[in-house]
Scaffold this motif. Structure first.
Motif, mmCIF file in Angstrom:
data_model
loop_
_atom_site.group_PDB
_atom_site.id
_atom_site.type_symbol
_atom_site.label_atom_id
_atom_site.label_comp_id
_atom_site.label_asym_id
_atom_site.label_seq_id
_atom_site.Cartn_x
_atom_site.Cartn_y
_atom_site.Cartn_z
ATOM 1 N N UNK B 163 37.554 47.811 40.240
ATOM 2 C CA UNK B 163 36.366 48.292 39.541
ATOM 3 C C UNK B 163 35.117 47.518 39.945
ATOM 4 N N UNK B 164 34.990 47.312 41.253
ATOM 5 C CA UNK B 164 33.762 46.716 41.770
ATOM 6 C C UNK B 164 33.694 45.203 41.728
ATOM 7 N N UNK B 165 34.700 44.535 41.176
ATOM 8 C CA UNK B 165 34.682 43.072 41.146
ATOM 9 C C UNK B 165 35.680 42.502 42.140
ATOM 10 N N UNK B 166 35.288 41.382 42.740
ATOM 11 C CA UNK B 166 36.215 40.701 43.642
ATOM 12 C C UNK B 166 37.109 39.764 42.839
ATOM 13 N N UNK B 167 38.402 39.987 42.957
ATOM 14 C CA UNK B 167 39.353 39.133 42.226
ATOM 15 C C UNK B 167 40.003 38.106 43.131
ATOM 16 N N UNK B 168 39.889 38.295 44.426
ATOM 17 C CA UNK B 168 40.517 37.328 45.320
ATOM 18 C C UNK B 168 39.976 37.488 46.720
ATOM 19 N N UNK B 169 40.385 36.577 47.591
ATOM 20 C CA UNK B 169 39.986 36.665 48.988
ATOM 21 C C UNK B 169 41.137 37.287 49.773
ATOM 22 N N UNK B 170 40.886 38.404 50.441
ATOM 23 C CA UNK B 170 41.964 39.051 51.192
ATOM 24 C C UNK B 170 42.332 38.229 52.419
ATOM 25 N N UNK B 171 43.588 38.297 52.771
ATOM 26 C CA UNK B 171 44.049 37.480 53.884
ATOM 27 C C UNK B 171 43.977 38.259 55.195
ATOM 28 N N UNK B 172 43.959 39.569 55.089
ATOM 29 C CA UNK B 172 43.884 40.374 56.302
ATOM 30 C C UNK B 172 44.386 41.768 56.027
ATOM 31 N N UNK B 173 44.609 42.507 57.085
ATOM 32 C CA UNK B 173 45.167 43.828 56.878
ATOM 33 C C UNK B 173 46.227 44.081 57.938
ATOM 34 N N UNK B 174 46.919 45.190 57.790
ATOM 35 C CA UNK B 174 48.041 45.444 58.691
ATOM 36 C C UNK B 174 48.178 46.939 58.946
ATOM 37 N N UNK B 175 49.164 47.311 59.738
ATOM 38 C CA UNK B 175 49.402 48.718 60.013
ATOM 39 C C UNK B 175 50.858 48.932 60.332
#
Lengths: 317, 472
Positions: B163-175
């Motif tokens: 809902x528009x708030x950052x709750x954490x720092x993402x580590x990356x993405x994958x596929x």
């Protein structure tokens, strides 16, 4: 506080209260502590019971009427849902199936497995040499005293599909025992795990049979079956009941099969405690899990009451 | 007499209960005396990092990086500022679902590590709604000023936002791709450079592999023991290949037992039941996913759909799970095709699914500022280069990705897979819907007809999201 049965309380209590209150009082306060000090002695026990039994039970009762969840909105603000969880339980196939499975599990592993096997070992070891007896009893006891997680590991290795011990012993190729015979596997596992208790109790029960009776049976030419039927069983009937109820109660509550199968494949080994765990912690439906737990507490109480009643009747005899 | 003794018993009971209440109250209040008051200068502190990673087991590289690099570096850095910080590592090697449960229980009781990693982005919604986690800038007001935010693409930030708030720092993405064993392919007379363009071509390849002895042709995750891996690596990429999505953002409706779902379940049925191209028992084993990794590393499995996690963490030559000495020579990969060309969502020929986890802060931390510093330090360019220098993956930071020497596989994910990928709906209900999807695949592999399995799914879904939120 040993007198709890109405049948033995009423006849002697009334005359005592009316005619000799003083003597009666002395009887009650045998240690001469007085009420205050006596209460102080009992208090720690009551506190513990309060914390660990009464409070959790009441709390479970409360949780069972909410839709409390492990995560999500219903975790922060659970709502009161009345008896929905209970109605849901009693109309839910998964719940009813699980009750049926638990019955099969208790019947197979506790009543038939542990009791019959425990008795057989106790009976055979009665006449066996000291060394053999020591070895057998130690082995059976190992299954009981080793931590359940260790035993579960051993069984996983035994039943493994690819390099399992059982498959190489029997030459059964790649049979996935835990998937193809899941209920049989956990029943065997639980028999292994719990037979020691029945064996120990039956051993001491057999030792309490007057040797003269066994001797007489032997002299009159009674076979094994006749001896068992006419001499042994009548003598140890009380012990059999005790073992039966205790083992039933424990098996009903046992959770360790989860370590082998996690309730699977599908829901085929989802006995009652496993169902509650999966419901409450894996899918996070804590409210429903609490309701199911309460049903389990009630069933436990029923078994325990039967046990106490039987025990009391035995004492009276 | 009788009443008096009753009363005293009741009195004792009441005493017991009130004592119990006192004890519980004492347990409940968690105001550690060493917690700093507002504005007080912290000179000594202990912080804990939790990760679903452990030396010699799951995600061992993460555990080693945290223990051997992050902790000493951070402690030294803080010591220079005159703060005596001790950082502890709380490792774990559990299945993701079990790890999630233990995090939820920790956070619910006001416990848990200060910095929590191994947090799947898809949990953000349900944890946030339960008040277990809070927006970073509410825990530490300076969180929005972090230099790293400029480097993290908006779409990747979404993974750990709600809902528009950052709750954490993402580590990356994958596929996700189809991995295949080129040696087995060659033996079966299939091209080593292989790219199927329809489901039928996957089945054809599997049929040819079936001729080989001791080889399971294909593994597409199914069933509940594999948890989210079933949904993410099995059901959802297939569903995207039929042109449907599990949640329609525009209409705000969930997909029920649609013809597309039926198509996916039919595919499972063909593979596991009708033609036995896959091993249905493997889907039901408690350790089925790990065993599928082992089979693949031991050349017993022809094809499997997995994320780049398999490549960089599972079958690396020095892996503790399923080491594969000849990984670089033997393993091939291909994009996941739609049912037939152009049949995927948005008319795509190929599809994939992406996700990604990250790290959150524990709102109950005694040292919000230090915890944030530790979190941002772990996601600094320096730290990520240290972590991924020899073990590249697509990190969340653009400046790091530029400097990383991405290997061929990871480059393929960046260049070929990310442009055609889809994401899961970040909604509170998703995890439960995901379990219902896993159950539907489990029903099929254990012999239930696809039509019945779809019907069961429909009724589970109604119980989860309500009739009115399902598209018909």
């Amino acid at each position: 506080m040993t007198r709890t049965s109405p049948t033995d309380q009423e006849p002697d209590e009334q005359p005592v209260v009316e005619t000799a209150p003083k003597r009666r009082r002395l009887d009650e306060d045998a240690a001469g502590l007085g009420r205050t000090r006596a209460s102080a002695f009992v208090a720690p026990a009551l506190v513990l019971i309060g914390i660990f039994l009464v409070f959790p039970a009441l709390w479970t009762l409360y949780l069972g009427v909410t839709n409390w969840q492990l995560t999500g909105l219903a975790a922060a603000e659970p709502e009161f849902v009345g008896l929905d969880n209970y109605i849901d339980a009693l109309t839910n196939d998964r719940f009813l199936d699980s009750v049926f499975r638990t019955l099969v599990f208790v019947l197979g592993s506790a009543l038939i497995g542990q009791m019959v096997l425990g008795f057989t070992i106790a009976w055979l070891m009665r006449t066996a040499g000291k060394t053999l007896r020591g070895i057998v009893e130690t082995l059976v006891l190992m299954g009981w005293i080793l931590p359940a997680s260790v035993i579960a590991w051993l069984w996983l290795v035994l039943l493994d599909r690819r390099e399992g011990t059982l498959n190489s012993l029997l030459g059964t190729g790649e049979t996935a025992w835990l998937l193809e015979y899941p209920m049989q596997s956990i029943i065997a596992f639980n028999i292994f795990n719990g037979t020691a208790f029945a064996m120990l109790l039956f051993s001491s029960a057999l030792a309490s049979i007057p040797p003269s009776q066994l001797e007489t049976a032997r002299m009159s030419g009674a076979g094994t079956w006749a001896t068992l039927r006419d001499v042994v069983f009548p003598n140890i009937r009380g012990h059999i009941l005790t073992v039966m109820l205790l083992v039933t109660l424990w098996t009903f509550n046992v959770f360790t099969p989860f370590l082998l199968t996690q309730g699977g494949p599908g829901q085929e080994t989802e006995i009652f405690p496993v169902l509650i765990y999966r419901m409450a912690l894996e899918t996070g439906q804590l409210g429903r899990g609490a309701a199911f737990s309460l049903i389990m507490i009630v069933i436990n109480l029923a078994i325990a009451l039967i046990y106490l009643r039987v025990l009391r009747e035995r004492r009276q005899k | 007499m009788k009443t008096r003794s009753m009363r005293s018993r009741a009195g004792g009971f009441a005493v017991g209960l009130s004592t119990a209440a006192l004890v519980l109250a004492a347990c409940g209040s968690d105001d550690d005396s060493d917690a700093p008051a507002d504005g007080e200068e912290v000179t000594e502190a202990t912080l804990t990092i939790a990760e679903n990673a452990i030396r010699g087991g799951k995600n061992a590289e993460v555990a080693e990086w945290v223990e051997d690099w992050v902790i000493p570096e951070f402690e030294e850095m803080k010591a220079e500022d005159g703060v005596d910080v001790t950082v502890e590592f709380d490792g774990s090697g559990a299945d993701d679902e079990d790890y999630k449960t233990s995090l939820a229980l920790d956070l619910q009781t006001g416990e848990g590590a200060d910095v929590i990693g191994g947090f799947d982005g898809i949990w953000t919604g349900e944890f946030a709604q339960a008040d277990y986690i809070q927006p970073l800038n509410e825990i530490y007001s300076g969180a929005d000023d972090w230099e790293g935010w400029d480097q993290v693409p908006e779409a990747v930030q979404q993974n750990m936002s709600f809902e528009g708030d950052r709750y954490g720092i993402p580590v990356g993405t994958d596929g996700r791709v189809i991995y295949y064993n080129t040696e087995l392919f060659a033996e079966a007379g299939l091209p080593e450079d292989w790219q199927p363009t329809s489901w039928e071509e996957i089945l054809d390849a599997a049929r040819q592999l079936q001729e080989l002895d001791g080889v399971t042709p294909i593994q597409i995750n199914a069933g509940t023991p594999m948890g989210e891996a079933t949904t993410m690596q099995g059901f959802l990429p297939l569903l995207a290949g039929t042109g449907a999505e599990i949640y329609d953002e525009d209409a705000s409706l969930w997909m029920g037992a649609s013809p597309e779902m039926q198509q996916v379940l039919d595919f499972y049925n063909t593979i596991y039941v009708e033609e036995e191209l896959g091993d249905p028992l493997l889907q039901q084993e408690a350790a089925g996913r790990d065993n599928s990794f082992l089979m693949f590393s031991e050349h017993e499995l022809g094809m499997l759909i997995e994320g780049d996690y398999l490549w960089r963490s599972v079958i690396t030559p020095d892996s503790d799970i399923a080491p594969m000495e000849d990984r670089d020579e033997v393993v091939g990969w291909a994009k996941i095709p739609a049912v037939e060309p152009g049949a995927g969502v948005g008319g795509q020929d190929f599809v994939s699914m992406s996700g990604g986890g990250g790290q959150v802060l524990n709102p109950n931390t005694d040292y919000p500022e230090l915890a944030w510093e530790l979190l941002s330090f772990m996601n600094s360019k320096e730290a990520l280069l240290e972590r991924y220098g020899d073990d590249p993956r697509i990190t969340s930071r653009a400046d790091v990705n530029e400097e990383l020497d991405l290997d061929e596989m990871i480059r393929y994910i960046t260049d070929e897979v990310l442009p055609i990928t889809f994401y899961r709906p970040g909604l509170e209900e998703y995890p439960e819907v995901s379990i219902a999807l896993q159950e539907s695949t489990e029903a099929v592999v254990t012999g239930t007809s696809p039509a019945d399995a779809a019907e069961q799914y429909q009724s589970s879904l109604e119980g989860i999201v309500g009739d009115e939120n399902i598209a018909n």
